[in-house]
Motif scaffolding. Structure first.
Motif: not given
Length: 253
Positions: A75, A103-104
């Motif tokens: 991240e 993750d985004h």
């Protein structure tokens, strides 16, 4: 961008790394080379949080990441590929790259469960971005094919696209041309240079000296767990201690 300060790593009574120091600058290609067993992959595993250093500090963008979990390091902007290709072979190329984006991709559980507009919009944006990344490595025409159908070199390029999907500031490449023929190596060199030109910083470990010398702006040499040289490709290839590390002292003489 990335600093290793007096890094050491022990596995029980075995010291694998000793007082390792180097800086990876922003915007270039930095190489770490060394004979088999020198400790190169251990360095990558420390940077990405898969291992913890026995001593010293690792800083990325000025912050200590020595005790940060691997997913948090991703991240923060560090992505990596592995020496052994790890694509999802029963998924399409597009799906492989979209996986790198999760993750985004921020949507609520309810939006996911009921296939609401927010979820559909974010998924559509992810697929569009995945196609763009595949185009960077010239695989967009195979986006709907299974990854298992790709050649070895194409699977390596797919790994690049998936790593770039995590929005890295720094891309770590673990022996990117291992097992490749000369034509595949030349093609991959072009892809890595294209990635650099798009503004990404790259840090690679590699055994192929010609490949490293042709790509890297700066190189550090690791031997028996310590840095024995650092400099430009010309400085490294003419360094007597480096020559001895690769050839042996008698052969070098």
């Amino acid at each position: 961008m990335l600093q290793l300060k007096n890094i050491s790593k022990n596995f029980g009574g075995l010291q694998v790394l000793q007082d390792v120091n180097f800086n990876v600058p922003q915007g270039g290609i930095f190489g770490l080379i060394g004979p088999n067993g020198a400790g190169k992959t251990t360095v990558f595993n420390l940077i990405t949080g898969l291992l913890r250093a026995s001593g010293g500090a690792i800083e990325f963008d000025g912050a200590d990441i020595g005790k940060v979990a691997p997913h948090k390091i991703t991240e923060r902007g560090i992505a990596r590929t592995f020496q052994n290709i790890r694509v999802f072979k029963e998924m399409t190329l597009l799906e492989n790259v979209v996986v790198g984006m999760h993750d985004h991709m921020h949507y609520g559980f309810g939006s996911l469960l009921f296939n609401l507009g927010g979820f559909r919009r974010i998924e559509a944006q992810a697929r569009e971005r995945a196609l763009e990344l595949l185009s960077w490595v010239r695989l967009d025409h195979k986006a709907g094919m299974l990854a298992d159908s790709l050649s070895y070199g194409e699977q390596r390029k797919l790994e690049f696209a998936r790593a770039l999907a995590t929005k890295p500031k720094l891309l770590l490449l673990d022996e990117p041309v291992a097992g490749m023929n000369p034509a595949e190596k030349t093609e991959l060199m072009t892809e890595i240079l294209n990635i650099k030109q798009r503004g990404f910083s790259i840090f690679m470990i590699e055994h192929d000296m010609r490949f490293v010398m042709g790509l890297c702006d700066r190189i550090a040499v690791l031997n028996f767990g310590r840095i024995i040289a650092e400099g430009s490709p010309d400085q490294i290839k003419n360094n007597q201690e480096v020559i001895e590390a690769y050839l042996g002292k008698e052969d070098a003489e």
